[in-house]
Design an enzyme around this catalytic site. Structure first.
Site, PDB file in Angstrom:
ATOM      1  N   HIS A   1       4.602  -6.783   0.482  1.00 20.75           N
ATOM      2  CA  HIS A   1       4.414  -5.692   1.438  1.00 20.75           C
ATOM      3  C   HIS A   1       5.733  -5.011   1.768  1.00 20.75           C
ATOM      4  O   HIS A   1       5.839  -3.793   1.813  1.00 20.75           O
ATOM      5  CB  HIS A   1       3.825  -6.263   2.740  1.00 20.75           C
TER       6      HIS A   1
ATOM      7  N   SER B   1       0.305  -0.732   7.491  1.00 27.27           N
ATOM      8  CA  SER B   1       1.765  -0.884   7.466  1.00 27.27           C
ATOM      9  C   SER B   1       2.407   0.087   6.477  1.00 27.27           C
ATOM     10  O   SER B   1       3.523   0.568   6.711  1.00 27.27           O
ATOM     11  CB  SER B   1       2.159  -2.329   7.148  1.00 27.27           C
TER      12      SER B   1
ATOM     13  N   HIS C   1      -0.568  -0.705  -5.172  1.00 26.48           N
ATOM     14  CA  HIS C   1      -1.294  -1.938  -5.500  1.00 26.48           C
ATOM     15  C   HIS C   1      -0.308  -3.113  -5.437  1.00 26.48           C
ATOM     16  O   HIS C   1       0.818  -2.991  -5.927  1.00 26.48           O
ATOM     17  CB  HIS C   1      -1.894  -1.805  -6.904  1.00 26.48           C
TER      18      HIS C   1
ATOM     19  N   ARG D   1     -11.876   1.603  -1.268  1.00 28.16           N
ATOM     20  CA  ARG D   1     -13.020   2.097  -2.038  1.00 28.16           C
ATOM     21  C   ARG D   1     -12.540   2.845  -3.277  1.00 28.16           C
ATOM     22  O   ARG D   1     -11.462   3.449  -3.251  1.00 28.16           O
ATOM     23  CB  ARG D   1     -13.869   3.060  -1.195  1.00 28.16           C
TER      24      ARG D   1
ATOM     25  N   ARG E   1     -20.723   9.852  -2.943  1.00 33.71           N
ATOM     26  CA  ARG E   1     -20.371  11.202  -3.404  1.00 33.71           C
ATOM     27  C   ARG E   1     -20.308  12.177  -2.237  1.00 33.71           C
ATOM     28  O   ARG E   1     -19.423  13.010  -2.147  1.00 33.71           O
ATOM     29  CB  ARG E   1     -21.354  11.677  -4.467  1.00 33.71           C
TER      30      ARG E   1
ATOM     31  N   GLU F   1       6.514  -2.662  -0.787  1.00 36.49           N
ATOM     32  CA  GLU F   1       5.636  -1.479  -0.755  1.00 36.49           C
ATOM     33  C   GLU F   1       6.160  -0.447   0.243  1.00 36.49           C
ATOM     34  O   GLU F   1       6.071   0.763   0.008  1.00 36.49           O
ATOM     35  CB  GLU F   1       4.212  -1.885  -0.357  1.00 36.49           C
TER      36      GLU F   1
HETATM   37  C1  GRF Z   1      -1.345  -3.192   0.473  1.00 35.54           C
HETATM   38  O1  GRF Z   1      -0.926  -4.457   0.087  1.00 35.54           O
HETATM   39  C2  GRF Z   1      -1.730  -2.362  -0.723  1.00 35.54           C
HETATM   40  O2  GRF Z   1      -1.031  -2.711  -1.865  1.00 35.54           O
HETATM   41  C3  GRF Z   1      -3.181  -2.698  -0.892  1.00 35.54           C
HETATM   42  O3  GRF Z   1      -3.669  -2.831   0.416  1.00 35.54           O
HETATM   43  C4  GRF Z   1      -2.635  -3.250   1.275  1.00 35.54           C
HETATM   44  C5  GRF Z   1      -2.603  -2.320   2.446  1.00 35.54           C
HETATM   45  O4  GRF Z   1      -1.794  -2.775   3.501  1.00 35.54           O
HETATM   46  N1  GRF Z   1      -3.825  -1.668  -1.684  1.00 35.54           N
HETATM   47  P1  GRF Z   1      -1.530  -1.880   4.775  1.00 35.54           P
HETATM   48  O5  GRF Z   1      -2.884  -1.471   5.350  1.00 35.54           O
HETATM   49  O6  GRF Z   1      -0.748  -0.675   4.339  1.00 35.54           O
HETATM   50  O7  GRF Z   1      -0.772  -2.738   5.725  1.00 35.54           O
END
Ligand code: GRF
Length: 215
Positions: free
Chosen positions: A181, A20, A117, A99, A74, A184
């Protein structure tokens, strides 16, 4: 020359999940005047929903699972680095990449790897259960952080953008995660825009945002 005269910054995106954030970044980058565009998506998982998102958005995507590199992180990260360099990627965005990247990969893109995050860092960093931990801790405000990714403490890099949401009575992890989200989806394009406009100035671990240059 200002950033307005320059060609858009070439962005590579690392994903593992639903995609997303990738979708939100592609939507922003496809709008006229955005100073960056997504040129390549790399997923470490074949089943990542983000691959469908890339295809729908018309962005090239590749799968580079660890198994193909004898489970040697690596070797896999070197291959990812080389693939991004081949596509002339200038800025890497980890948008739900699950990762830890090797120091060698990080060194190839100095001050040019962003990570999102789902917490207000430095709270609840370093794991995949930030939303659950925030709820269990009883915080009243939660949110998201976009930061520079650096070697060392996971989720310990300099902070670029943070956005917050209230924690409501009766929230469960799913409901709170959804609200985070949505922030984000604003924070990631915003950080990419600031980086691409050359408006992030680092002073130690503090990131200053300089004024927009109006032409
Ligand atoms: C997000 O909540 C991000 O903060 C975390 O993983 C999630 C990824 O969501 N690192 P998406 O795959 O972008 O929907």
């Amino acid at each position: 020359m200002t950033w307005r005269d320059a060609r858009p910054v070439r962005v590579g995106v690392l994903v593992s999940g639903r995609g997303s954030n990738l979708d939100a970044l592609c939507a922003a980058a496809q709008a006229p005047g955005f100073p960056a565009r997504v040129v390549l998506v790399i997923s470490n998982r074949r089943d990542a929903g983000a691959l469908q998102v890339a295809s729908r958005r018309g962005v090239p995507a590749e799968v580079m699972p660890l198994g193909r590199y004898d489970h040697d992180a690596r070797a896999r990260d070197r291959a990812m680095r080389d693939r991004f360099l081949l596509s002339e990627v200038e800025l890497v965005v980890c948008a739900g990449y699950n990762r830890v990247l090797t120091d060698e990969f990080l060194a190839a893109f100095p001050d040019a790897i962003l990570n999102v995050h789902p917490s207000l860092l430095p709270a609840f960093g370093g794991g995949m259960r930030a939303v659950e931990e925030a709820l269990a801790h009883g915080v009243k405000v939660a949110g998201c952080t976009v930061q520079f990714l650096e070697p060392g403490i996971p989720d310990g890099g300099p902070i670029i953008v943070q956005r917050c949401v209230p924690v409501l009575e009766g929230d469960d992890a799913e409901r709170l995660r959804q609200r985070i989200h949505e922030q984000e989806w604003i924070a990631v394009p915003e950080a990419v825009r600031l980086w691409s406009e050359g408006r992030l100035r680092r002073e130690g671990r503090v990131v200053r945002i300089t004024e927009e240059v109006r032409s």
